[in-house]
Design an enzyme around this catalytic site. Structure first.
Site, PDB file in Angstrom:
ATOM      1  CB  ILE A   5       6.862   6.811  14.382  1.00  9.43           C
ATOM      2  CG1 ILE A   5       7.916   6.091  14.662  1.00  9.43           C
ATOM      3  CG2 ILE A   5       6.577   7.799  13.604  1.00  9.43           C
ATOM      4  CD1 ILE A   5       9.414   6.980  14.345  1.00  9.43           C
ATOM      5  CE  LYS A  16      -1.723   1.009   3.905  1.00 10.45           C
ATOM      6  NZ  LYS A  16      -1.609   2.902   4.682  1.00 10.45           N
ATOM      7  CG  ASN A  17       2.268   2.388   3.583  1.00 11.58           C
ATOM      8  OD1 ASN A  17       0.708   2.875   3.451  1.00 11.58           O
ATOM      9  ND2 ASN A  17       2.523   2.247   5.193  1.00 11.58           N
ATOM     10  CG  ASP A  69       3.367   1.391   9.650  1.00 13.26           C
ATOM     11  OD1 ASP A  69       2.543   2.255  10.393  1.00 13.26           O
ATOM     12  OD2 ASP A  69       3.739   1.291   8.532  1.00 13.26           O
ATOM     13  NE  ARG A 121       0.159  10.238  10.178  1.00 18.43           N
ATOM     14  CZ  ARG A 121      -0.627   9.339   9.237  1.00 18.43           C
ATOM     15  NH1 ARG A 121      -1.528   9.021   9.296  1.00 18.43           N
ATOM     16  NH2 ARG A 121       0.193   9.000   8.346  1.00 18.43           N
ATOM     17  N   PRO A 122       2.081  16.751  11.393  1.00 16.13           N
ATOM     18  CG  PRO A 122       3.000  18.086  12.260  1.00 16.13           C
ATOM     19  CD  PRO A 122       2.186  17.024  11.917  1.00 16.13           C
ATOM     20  CB  VAL A 123       2.161  17.677   5.784  1.00 16.08           C
ATOM     21  CG1 VAL A 123       1.235  17.147   5.889  1.00 16.08           C
ATOM     22  CG2 VAL A 123       0.974  19.028   5.156  1.00 16.08           C
ATOM     23  CD  GLN A 175      10.348  19.121   8.649  1.00 14.07           C
ATOM     24  OE1 GLN A 175      11.260  19.083   8.261  1.00 14.07           O
ATOM     25  NE2 GLN A 175       9.916  20.147   9.670  1.00 14.07           N
ATOM     26  NE  ARG A 206      -2.112  12.033   7.873  1.00 14.03           N
ATOM     27  CZ  ARG A 206      -1.451  13.618   8.240  1.00 14.03           C
ATOM     28  NH1 ARG A 206      -2.604  13.805   8.639  1.00 14.03           N
ATOM     29  NH2 ARG A 206      -0.623  14.139   8.098  1.00 14.03           N
ATOM     30  CB  CYS A 253      -5.538  10.757  11.110  1.00 17.85           C
ATOM     31  SG  CYS A 253      -3.661   9.455  11.542  1.00 17.85           S
TER      32      CYS A 253
HETATM   33  N1  EPU Z   1       6.307  14.511  10.973  1.00 23.39           N
HETATM   34  C1  EPU Z   1       5.854  15.824  11.286  1.00 23.39           C
HETATM   35  N2  EPU Z   1       6.094  17.194  10.194  1.00 23.39           N
HETATM   36  C2  EPU Z   1       5.576  16.669   8.683  1.00 23.39           C
HETATM   37  C3  EPU Z   1       5.739  15.757   8.826  1.00 23.39           C
HETATM   38  C4  EPU Z   1       6.241  14.497   9.618  1.00 23.39           C
HETATM   39  O1  EPU Z   1       6.337  16.424  12.524  1.00 23.39           O
HETATM   40  O2  EPU Z   1       6.082  17.662   7.884  1.00 23.39           O
HETATM   41  C5  EPU Z   1       6.126  14.018  12.283  1.00 23.39           C
HETATM   42  C6  EPU Z   1       4.904  12.953  12.427  1.00 23.39           C
HETATM   43  O3  EPU Z   1       3.687  13.691  12.891  1.00 23.39           O
HETATM   44  C7  EPU Z   1       5.361  11.844  12.889  1.00 23.39           C
HETATM   45  C8  EPU Z   1       6.499  11.636  12.438  1.00 23.39           C
HETATM   46  O4  EPU Z   1       6.765  12.740  11.809  1.00 23.39           O
HETATM   47  O5  EPU Z   1       5.341  12.108  14.335  1.00 23.39           O
HETATM   48  C9  EPU Z   1       7.183  10.681  11.204  1.00 23.39           C
HETATM   49  O6  EPU Z   1       5.734  11.075  10.258  1.00 23.39           O
HETATM   50  P1  EPU Z   1       6.137  10.615   8.441  1.00 23.39           P
HETATM   51  O7  EPU Z   1       6.203  11.628   7.831  1.00 23.39           O
HETATM   52  O8  EPU Z   1       6.737   9.647   8.159  1.00 23.39           O
HETATM   53  O9  EPU Z   1       4.597   9.631   8.224  1.00 23.39           O
HETATM   54  P2  EPU Z   1       4.194   9.365   6.872  1.00 23.39           P
HETATM   55  O10 EPU Z   1       4.702   9.913   5.751  1.00 23.39           O
HETATM   56  O11 EPU Z   1       2.583  10.320   7.794  1.00 23.39           O
HETATM   57  C10 EPU Z   1       3.827   7.067   6.857  1.00 23.39           C
HETATM   58  C11 EPU Z   1       2.520   5.560   6.078  1.00 23.39           C
HETATM   59  C12 EPU Z   1       2.757   5.017   7.522  1.00 23.39           C
HETATM   60  C13 EPU Z   1       3.730   4.504   8.406  1.00 23.39           C
HETATM   61  C14 EPU Z   1       4.704   6.054   9.050  1.00 23.39           C
HETATM   62  C15 EPU Z   1       6.143   5.695  10.003  1.00 23.39           C
HETATM   63  C16 EPU Z   1       2.692   6.141   4.136  1.00 23.39           C
HETATM   64  C17 EPU Z   1       0.992   6.312   3.448  1.00 23.39           C
HETATM   65  N3  EPU Z   1       1.273   6.298   5.263  1.00 23.39           N
HETATM   66  O12 EPU Z   1       3.639   7.988   7.215  1.00 23.39           O
HETATM   67  O13 EPU Z   1       1.785   4.363   7.154  1.00 23.39           O
HETATM   68  O14 EPU Z   1       3.250   4.651   9.924  1.00 23.39           O
HETATM   69  O15 EPU Z   1       5.162   7.074   7.211  1.00 23.39           O
HETATM   70  O16 EPU Z   1       6.661   5.036   8.915  1.00 23.39           O
HETATM   71  O17 EPU Z   1       4.021   5.944   3.986  1.00 23.39           O
HETATM   72  C18 EPU Z   1       0.269   2.816   7.581  1.00 23.39           C
HETATM   73  O18 EPU Z   1       0.392   1.997   7.247  1.00 23.39           O
HETATM   74  O19 EPU Z   1      -1.072   2.194   8.684  1.00 23.39           O
HETATM   75  C19 EPU Z   1       0.412   4.059   8.463  1.00 23.39           C
HETATM   76  C20 EPU Z   1       0.103   4.746   9.220  1.00 23.39           C
END
Ligand code: EPU
Length: 419
Positions: A329, A22-23, A307, A122-124, A126, A93, A117
């Protein structure tokens, strides 16, 4: 709303095939936005998140056609609506992954800001900061990210992310492939799904090196072309079935997958006392009579994945001894613990630590799924428990586990979906 009925107590035995990841599939679907030529994908899992992403890109003007079983052809020459509306982003997301490619090829994008969520805020920021470093003009208005590529084309930049972010790295990599000049992403995520995306982009003509390390270099090109790509196997689905077999005292063989990306998970399963045999494209697990509890600490790849945390909590619930699970995380990823406690588990939560002491048995109960991996841990607990477990809100499971009741049934589990 669909529910899953599980009659526990049967060891999982037999063989099943693992689906595409999926990811990896989610960012790769977005990669089609980077070219006007068709992108032909195979091993695409049939999941709710995938159909949400397909609907999202279709309403942007992408033509989606099926291509055999689990294959798709994506054609975005008619891309005309660079918009990701709130209604779609709020359900998934990962929709934020359209931002980088839209900006890179279309020069503008309007993408709803994802909210929090179940597992955390889960901010964005970055993603946004990285794109700004590449010259994008970004404002956030009325809950939407409004982005424009400065003078028409993004510019290469040196970006150091504050933390390791998987989709952040993917978004920036996709933006950089069409930018002018070189982009360097430091502190990049090393997850195998990032590498799968990079491989797909390279076969589309992108110039990327270092994917899989924490420093990715991308030399922007004028345009990308069509390509064929097979999505990698889902390492989290693989790990989940291994845990389910371990917890039930079973013996299974998983095909179409690889242990290459599962070192941390395999090591912990060996620590529980399981016997594991690794082949090039298959993994076999034989569980011992009684599992030993194992402590884990989640961290970015190659360390233990967040995960897989919930699934190991389910294992520890019925293992011998006590163990500490530390989640580093996401700030709210223990929602499954309270449901497991309702089934008789002994779990004490203290901030980001969970102390789990194994009990002799779990009892079936009605429990509620709160997020995807939490749901997987409840399924494992239900398979082990005495009597019937009813899992409510299994749409969470359908987001990430392809035909789960069918696959579990193939392994001898008594699982039924009721509407
Ligand atoms: N974070 C920030 N700011 C940002 C981006 C991230 O503070 O701009 C923080 C997040 O809040 C978190 C950490 O950084 O505390 C890591 O988050 P990351 O961005 O790596 O997570 P993601 O990219 O949103 C992906 C997977 C998740 C998986 C995480 C960690 C996808 C679509 N989703 O999420 O998968 O848990 O990486 O490995 O690739 C799942 O499949 O169930 C799932 C949640």
């Amino acid at each position: 709303m669909d529910r899953l009925l599980i009659q526990g107590g049967t060891p999982l035995c037999g063989e099943i095939a693992i689906s595409g990841a999926k990811n990896a599939a989610l960012p790769i679907l977005c990669a089609c936005l980077l070219t006007s030529e068709p992108l032909q994908l195979s091993n695409v899992p049939q999941l709710r998140d995938i159909s949400t992403m397909l609907r999202l890109i279709e309403q942007m003007g992408v033509e989606v056609s099926p291509d055999g079983s689990n294959g798709l052809v994506l054609d975005s020459k008619g891309l005309n609506n660079p918009l990701a509306p709130y209604d779609m982003v709020k359900t998934m997301r990962a929709s934020i992954l359209v931002l980088g490619p839209l900006l890179a090829r279309h020069g503008e994008a309007r993408v709803s800001l994802p909210g929090g969520c179940a597992i955390g805020a889960r901010p964005v920021e970055q993603h946004i900061r990285g794109l700004q470093a590449m010259g994008a003009e970004i404002t956030v208005e009325h809950g939407y990210i409004q982005a424009k590529a400065g003078a028409g084309r993004l510019k290469g930049a040196c970006i150091v992310t504050d933390m390791v972010t998987v989709t952040g790295t993917e978004n920036l990599m996709m933006a950089a492939v069409l930018a002018e000049g070189e982009t360097i992403i430091e502190n990049a995520a090393r997850e195998p799904e990032v590498v799968d995306l990079a491989n797909c982009l390279v076969s589309m003509g992108a110039q990327i090196s270092g994917a899989g390390t924490d420093k990715i270099r991308i030399r922007g090109v004028e345009r990308l072309h069509g390509a064929r790509h097979a999505i990698m196997a889902d390492r989290i689905e693989t790990g989940t079935y291994l845990c389910a077999a371990a917890a039930t005292g079973g013996s299974i063989r998983l095909t179409g997958t690889s242990a290459a990306y599962l070192d941390a998970v395999v090591d912990k399963l060996l620590d529980t006392g399981c016997d594991i045999v690794i082949e090039r494209e298959a993994i076999t697990l034989n569980a011992p009579q009684k599992l030993r509890a194992v402590s884990i600490r989640t961290s970015p790849y190659p360390a233990f994945p967040t995960d897989m945390q919930a699934q190991f909590m389910a294992i520890n619930c019925i293992a011998e001894g006590s163990a500490v699970i530390r989640e580093t995380i996401f700030e709210n990823r223990f929602m499954h613990a309270v449901e497991l406690i309702r089934m008789g588990a002994d779990i004490r939560i203290d901030a980001s630590n969970a102390m789990v002491t194994g009990v002799e048995r779990l009892d079936g109960a009605t429990v509620m799924a709160t997020d995807l991996r939490a749901s997987a841990s409840l399924v494992i607990a239900g398979l082990v428990a005495q009597g019937e477990t009813v899992i409510d809100r299994i749409y969470h499971l359908d987001r990430g586990y392809e035909r789960i009741e069918e696959k579990l049934g193939q392994l001898g589990a008594h699982v039924r979906r009721v509407r």
